[in-house]
Design a protein around this motif. Structure first.
Motif, mmCIF file in Angstrom:
data_model
loop_
_atom_site.group_PDB
_atom_site.id
_atom_site.type_symbol
_atom_site.label_atom_id
_atom_site.label_comp_id
_atom_site.label_asym_id
_atom_site.label_seq_id
_atom_site.Cartn_x
_atom_site.Cartn_y
_atom_site.Cartn_z
ATOM 1 N N GLY A 166 23.900 -8.471 -1.520
ATOM 2 C CA GLY A 166 24.410 -9.676 -2.172
ATOM 3 C C GLY A 166 25.563 -10.372 -1.467
ATOM 4 N N GLY A 167 26.343 -11.124 -2.245
ATOM 5 C CA GLY A 167 27.260 -12.121 -1.692
ATOM 6 C C GLY A 167 28.708 -11.689 -1.520
ATOM 7 N N VAL A 168 29.564 -12.689 -1.322
ATOM 8 C CA VAL A 168 30.945 -12.444 -0.892
ATOM 9 C C VAL A 168 31.976 -13.156 -1.764
ATOM 10 N N THR A 210 35.643 -17.458 -8.347
ATOM 11 C CA THR A 210 34.246 -17.401 -7.921
ATOM 12 C C THR A 210 33.340 -17.295 -9.137
ATOM 13 N N THR A 211 32.125 -17.767 -8.958
ATOM 14 C CA THR A 211 31.114 -17.596 -10.012
ATOM 15 C C THR A 211 30.504 -16.198 -9.942
ATOM 16 N N ASN A 212 30.800 -15.450 -8.876
ATOM 17 C CA ASN A 212 30.182 -14.129 -8.676
ATOM 18 C C ASN A 212 30.889 -13.062 -9.513
ATOM 19 N N ALA A 225 19.892 -26.055 -4.023
ATOM 20 C CA ALA A 225 19.949 -25.331 -5.308
ATOM 21 C C ALA A 225 18.630 -24.622 -5.599
ATOM 22 N N SER A 226 18.762 -23.387 -6.119
ATOM 23 C CA SER A 226 17.610 -22.580 -6.562
ATOM 24 C C SER A 226 16.690 -22.118 -5.444
ATOM 25 N N ASN A 227 17.133 -22.288 -4.198
ATOM 26 C CA ASN A 227 16.351 -21.752 -3.075
ATOM 27 C C ASN A 227 16.703 -20.295 -2.781
ATOM 28 N N ILE A 276 19.739 -0.691 -0.388
ATOM 29 C CA ILE A 276 21.128 -0.806 -0.859
ATOM 30 C C ILE A 276 21.238 -2.068 -1.708
ATOM 31 N N GLY A 277 21.312 -1.881 -3.020
ATOM 32 C CA GLY A 277 21.469 -3.026 -3.927
ATOM 33 C C GLY A 277 20.340 -3.118 -4.937
ATOM 34 N N SER A 278 20.714 -3.499 -6.165
ATOM 35 C CA SER A 278 19.703 -3.577 -7.235
ATOM 36 C C SER A 278 19.666 -4.967 -7.861
ATOM 37 N N PHE A 297 32.782 -18.729 -15.221
ATOM 38 C CA PHE A 297 31.464 -18.940 -15.803
ATOM 39 C C PHE A 297 30.856 -20.212 -15.209
ATOM 40 N N LEU A 298 29.581 -20.125 -14.843
ATOM 41 C CA LEU A 298 28.939 -21.267 -14.185
ATOM 42 C C LEU A 298 28.357 -22.254 -15.193
ATOM 43 N N ILE A 299 28.591 -23.533 -14.931
ATOM 44 C CA ILE A 299 27.890 -24.561 -15.703
ATOM 45 C C ILE A 299 26.783 -25.073 -14.775
ATOM 46 N N TYR A 313 23.393 -13.176 -13.190
ATOM 47 C CA TYR A 313 24.111 -14.352 -13.713
ATOM 48 C C TYR A 313 23.425 -15.675 -13.348
ATOM 49 N N ALA A 314 22.322 -15.591 -12.587
ATOM 50 C CA ALA A 314 21.666 -16.843 -12.175
ATOM 51 C C ALA A 314 21.177 -17.587 -13.412
ATOM 52 N N GLN A 315 21.415 -18.892 -13.405
ATOM 53 C CA GLN A 315 21.076 -19.660 -14.606
ATOM 54 C C GLN A 315 19.907 -20.597 -14.352
ATOM 55 N N GLY A 316 20.097 -21.488 -13.332
ATOM 56 C CA GLY A 316 19.199 -22.631 -13.130
ATOM 57 C C GLY A 316 17.751 -22.248 -12.933
ATOM 58 N N ALA A 328 34.001 -20.641 -5.486
ATOM 59 C CA ALA A 328 33.163 -20.029 -4.438
ATOM 60 C C ALA A 328 31.904 -19.463 -5.086
ATOM 61 N N HIS A 329 30.747 -19.727 -4.459
ATOM 62 C CA HIS A 329 29.506 -19.438 -5.183
ATOM 63 C C HIS A 329 28.481 -18.685 -4.344
ATOM 64 N N TYR A 330 28.261 -19.142 -3.115
ATOM 65 C CA TYR A 330 27.106 -18.618 -2.380
ATOM 66 C C TYR A 330 27.389 -18.614 -0.884
ATOM 67 N N LEU A 331 26.933 -17.556 -0.213
ATOM 68 C CA LEU A 331 27.083 -17.468 1.239
ATOM 69 C C LEU A 331 25.756 -17.847 1.899
HETATM 70 C C1 LIG Z 1 26.529 -17.544 -11.572
HETATM 71 C C2 LIG Z 1 25.433 -17.638 -10.560
HETATM 72 C C3 LIG Z 1 24.355 -18.476 -10.789
HETATM 73 C C4 LIG Z 1 23.330 -18.584 -9.855
HETATM 74 N N1 LIG Z 1 22.247 -19.357 -10.131
HETATM 75 C C5 LIG Z 1 21.207 -19.382 -9.250
HETATM 76 C C6 LIG Z 1 20.017 -20.094 -9.543
HETATM 77 O O1 LIG Z 1 19.872 -20.672 -10.608
HETATM 78 N N2 LIG Z 1 19.032 -20.105 -8.608
HETATM 79 C C7 LIG Z 1 19.142 -19.464 -7.409
HETATM 80 O O2 LIG Z 1 18.216 -19.513 -6.598
HETATM 81 N N3 LIG Z 1 20.273 -18.771 -7.118
HETATM 82 C C8 LIG Z 1 21.284 -18.711 -8.010
HETATM 83 N N4 LIG Z 1 22.411 -17.989 -7.702
HETATM 84 C C9 LIG Z 1 22.438 -17.221 -6.457
HETATM 85 C C10 LIG Z 1 21.549 -15.993 -6.635
HETATM 86 O O3 LIG Z 1 21.699 -15.498 -7.938
HETATM 87 C C11 LIG Z 1 21.917 -14.923 -5.641
HETATM 88 O O4 LIG Z 1 21.951 -15.435 -4.353
HETATM 89 C C12 LIG Z 1 20.873 -13.810 -5.679
HETATM 90 O O5 LIG Z 1 20.714 -13.347 -6.998
HETATM 91 C C13 LIG Z 1 21.298 -12.691 -4.762
HETATM 92 O O6 LIG Z 1 20.429 -11.630 -4.961
HETATM 93 P P1 LIG Z 1 20.621 -10.318 -4.090
HETATM 94 O O7 LIG Z 1 19.597 -9.356 -4.588
HETATM 95 O O8 LIG Z 1 20.643 -10.664 -2.671
HETATM 96 O O9 LIG Z 1 22.104 -9.814 -4.446
HETATM 97 P P2 LIG Z 1 22.725 -9.397 -5.850
HETATM 98 O O10 LIG Z 1 21.901 -9.853 -6.964
HETATM 99 O O11 LIG Z 1 24.133 -9.806 -5.838
HETATM 100 O O12 LIG Z 1 22.656 -7.814 -5.791
HETATM 101 C C14 LIG Z 1 23.466 -7.105 -4.893
HETATM 102 C C15 LIG Z 1 23.405 -5.645 -5.247
HETATM 103 O O13 LIG Z 1 24.013 -4.872 -4.219
HETATM 104 C C16 LIG Z 1 24.859 -3.896 -4.793
HETATM 105 N N5 LIG Z 1 25.887 -3.551 -3.796
HETATM 106 C C17 LIG Z 1 26.722 -4.380 -3.132
HETATM 107 N N6 LIG Z 1 27.511 -3.683 -2.302
HETATM 108 C C18 LIG Z 1 27.156 -2.387 -2.421
HETATM 109 C C19 LIG Z 1 27.623 -1.177 -1.847
HETATM 110 N N7 LIG Z 1 28.627 -1.145 -0.946
HETATM 111 N N8 LIG Z 1 27.041 -0.021 -2.222
HETATM 112 C C20 LIG Z 1 26.044 -0.010 -3.147
HETATM 113 N N9 LIG Z 1 25.572 -1.124 -3.737
HETATM 114 C C21 LIG Z 1 26.118 -2.293 -3.375
HETATM 115 C C22 LIG Z 1 25.401 -4.591 -6.022
HETATM 116 O O14 LIG Z 1 25.932 -3.663 -6.925
HETATM 117 C C23 LIG Z 1 24.139 -5.288 -6.522
HETATM 118 O O15 LIG Z 1 23.329 -4.389 -7.238
HETATM 119 C C24 LIG Z 1 23.427 -17.869 -8.639
HETATM 120 C C25 LIG Z 1 24.519 -17.029 -8.406
HETATM 121 C C26 LIG Z 1 25.510 -16.903 -9.357
HETATM 122 C C27 LIG Z 1 26.659 -15.993 -9.097
#
Ligand SMILES: Cc1cc2nc3c(=O)[nH]c(=O)nc-3n(C[C@H](O)[C@H](O)[C@H](O)COP(=O)(O)OP(=O)(O)OC[C@H]3O[C@@H](n4cnc5c(N)ncnc54)[C@H](O)[C@@H]3O)c2cc1C
Length: 519
Positions: free
Chosen positions: A204-206, A213-215, A388-390, A8-10, A256-258, A45-48, A350-353
């Motif tokens: 993913g996150g919340v 939020t940056t999400n 950061a970046s973990n 569940i999730g891409s 948008f995240l800086i 959207y991850a940048q760093g 709000a950015h990360y859980l």
């Molecule tokens: C702006 C921004 C910048 C960031 N920069 C960094 C960085 O530089 N370094 C770093 O380590 N981390 C960074 N983070 C955090 C990091 O990007 C995320 O923690 C990480 O990408 C999460 O990956 P994930 O695969 O767990 O979830 P996600 O990448 O959020 O993917 C979740 C997937 O689940 C799907 N989904 C959710 N709910 C459902 C549902 N009910 N049914 C079907 N599909 C569902 C979504 O559509 C999505 O495809 C950043 C986050 C943001 C928002």
């Protein structure tokens, strides 16, 4: 539909996990479901970048471990920290093999950035669009794999558990199993069941539990809410990380995240009168960890009454800045902000859980055959605050580990259980959109006003009362209405809000990103 594995999730976690499973089980059927288009995710959207120890001279595994433990403020699981830091290096090389491109210096070494809380340069990146590059790479690999099917615009409504199969009343803990999920195709309203031997949550996150939020809008805590309804353990929800520097724009929503890397490159934080304030709060100044910087900005804004503080880049080399941060530079230019003249207006968002669905070192939740990885999982790496970046690193390591364990679990199952169809008989009334929108905003306002960066007993009490009553209203609406994506998300958002508040109330000391001014 039947699959051997349902992911569940891409984002980075789901795609990596599916690829590993495919490698381990060449004849298995692997289905990825995702609720929007295939690339929409926090990952994109991850940048760093990704924190990984590649410089054996100026860096070491021990110092990455120490930095992670320091950020986590005494609540990290040290064994898990070691696993992630050590295995992260191999997982990073896996990404390179899949074709990911990370920036290099003139002499061919990886260009290693520095972010808040790190004592060495160790963040690999692709300009300031690292997540985009990761998604591109992983999706290409997925498309090249015949036994992985990716189904877009399918929203997972609920996990299928003993409650559905055996009509059993389930309790919190270990007496439940998962058999797949019910999904809604929100383009045509069709509900599909997908039966699977092993199900992996990578949802993913919340961020959208809050107003700003940056999400992206898809981050509504669905996986955590699904697991909570299925009676899995969920923990550390009080540790919501607010990113200190989101671009200030006068409208609410996705900000948008800086990237922290801009501060890593030497930018200063100043109030609107031009005073540099970070050294009042921490001797690392702008490079203090995120929680400290976010609280400092929050406090400055409360004192001044201003809407934002300024990230001063006037002393940085404009050519290097544009080269390193093209995406940030362009975004600012488009909205009329001159990065080098006036600086970038920033606010926390709000950015990360740090918490989520509790998993063991193999990614297993407390429900049989349900695993979780990525941001929705609580592995013990981050403790009270993520370094950061973990998180991309954690997602890579735990996606791999979950794939290995899911394969073992699925191969132990001889037969797949027959799962019942989704029952929506009699539910024909569409949920009124005006109500759904109103409730979503109400939850976000309560969470932003009362359960933000700095909390208090009074605010938590007020939030608790309001969210409890909204929880009832929303669940009643859900019971009588035909399901839609906004309604399903609303039901999840309110559950996550409830969990955050309950776990905030239980925490009796300030740690990491959790701050209650009455403690
Ligand atoms: C702006 C921004 C910048 C960031 N920069 C960094 C960085 O530089 N370094 C770093 O380590 N981390 C960074 N983070 C955090 C990091 O990007 C995320 O923690 C990480 O990408 C999460 O990956 P994930 O695969 O767990 O979830 P996600 O990448 O959020 O993917 C979740 C997937 O689940 C799907 N989904 C959710 N709910 C459902 C549902 N009910 N049914 C079907 N599909 C569902 C979504 O559509 C999505 O495809 C950043 C986050 C943001 C928002």
């Amino acid at each position: 539909m039947k699959a051997d594995f349902l992911v569940i999730g891409s984002g980075i976690a789901g795609l990596t996990c599916a690829l590993k499973i495919a490698g381990l089980n060449p004849t298995a059927k692997i289905v990825i479901v995702t609720k929007s288009d295939e690339s929409e995710s926090n990952t994109k959207y991850a940048q760093g970048g990704i924190a990984v120890v590649l410089d054996a001279v100026k860096d070491s595994l021990d110092s990455h471990i120490k930095d992670t433990l320091r950020a986590g403020d005494g609540l990290c699981d040290e064994a898990i920290v070691r696993v992630v830091v050590e295995e992260g290096i191999d997982r990073f090389y896996d990404m390179l093999e899949q074709g990911a491109d990370f920036d290099k210096t003139e002499n061919g070494d990886f260009a290693l950035g520095r972010e808040g809380g790190h004592t060495a340069n160790r963040v690999v990146h692709h300009k300031d669009i690292t997540g985009f590059e990761i998604e591109r790479t992983l999706l290409n690999a997925i498309h090249a794999n015949d036994n992985i099917q990716i189904l877009t615009h399918l929203f997972v409504i609920d996990l299928i558990t003993d409650h559905h199969v055996y009509k059993k009343k389930i309790k919190l803990g270990h007496n439940n199993s998962c058999y797949g999920a019910y999904t809604l195709d929100h383009r045509n309203g069709e509900v599909k069941k997908i039966a699977a031997k092993a199900t992996i949550l990578a949802s993913g996150g919340v961020g959208n539990v809050y107003k700003n939020t940056t999400n992206p809008v898809i981050a509504t805590g669905d996986g955590i809410s699904l697991a909570y309804r299925a009676k899995a353990y969920v923990q550390d929800m009080e540790f919501i990380q607010f990113h200190p520097t989101a671009l200030y724009e006068p409208k609410d929503g996705q900000r948008f995240l800086i990237s922290e890397a801009v501060r890593g490159a030497g930018a200063y934080l100043r109030d609107q009168r031009g005073i540099r304030f970070m050294f009042k709060y921490d001797d690392r100044g702008e490079l203090a960890s995120r929680d400290i910087v976010a609280r400092a900005i929050d406090s400055e804004l409360k004192i001044s009454g201003d809407d934002y503080v300024v990230l001063d880049c006037s002393h940085l080399d404009p050519i290097a800045f544009k080269e390193e941060f093209p995406n940030i530079y362009n975004k600012c230019r488009v909205i009329g902000v001159d990065v080098f003249e006036e600086g970038i207006p920033v606010v926390p968002a709000a950015h990360y859980l740090c918490g989520g669905v509790v998993v063991n070192e193999f990614g297993e939740s407390s429900i049989n055959n349900l695993l979780a990885c990525g941001e929705c999982a609580r592995t013990g790496l981050h403790g009270a605050n993520r370094l950061a970046s973990n998180s991309l690193l954690e997602a890579l390591v735990f996606a791999h580990r979950s794939a290995v364990r899911a394969s073992e679990l699925a191969n132990q199952l001889k037969e797949q259980i027959k799962v019942p169809k989704w029952n929506d008989e009699g539910l024909t009334i569409p949920g009124e959109n005006v109500l759904i929108k109103h409730f979503r905003k109400e939850v976000q306002n309560i969470m932003s006003d009362f359960v933000g960066i700095v909390r208090s007993n009074k605010r938590l009490k007020l939030a608790s009362k309001s969210i409890d009553s909204l929880y009832e209203e929303i669940n009643e609406l859900y019971r009588i209405s035909k399901l839609s994506l906004p309604l399903g998300e609303l039901r999840n958002i309110v559950s996550v809000a409830y969990l955050i508040i309950e776990q905030c109330k239980k925490r009796k000391e300030n740690r990491g990103v959790f701050h209650n001014k009455d403690l």
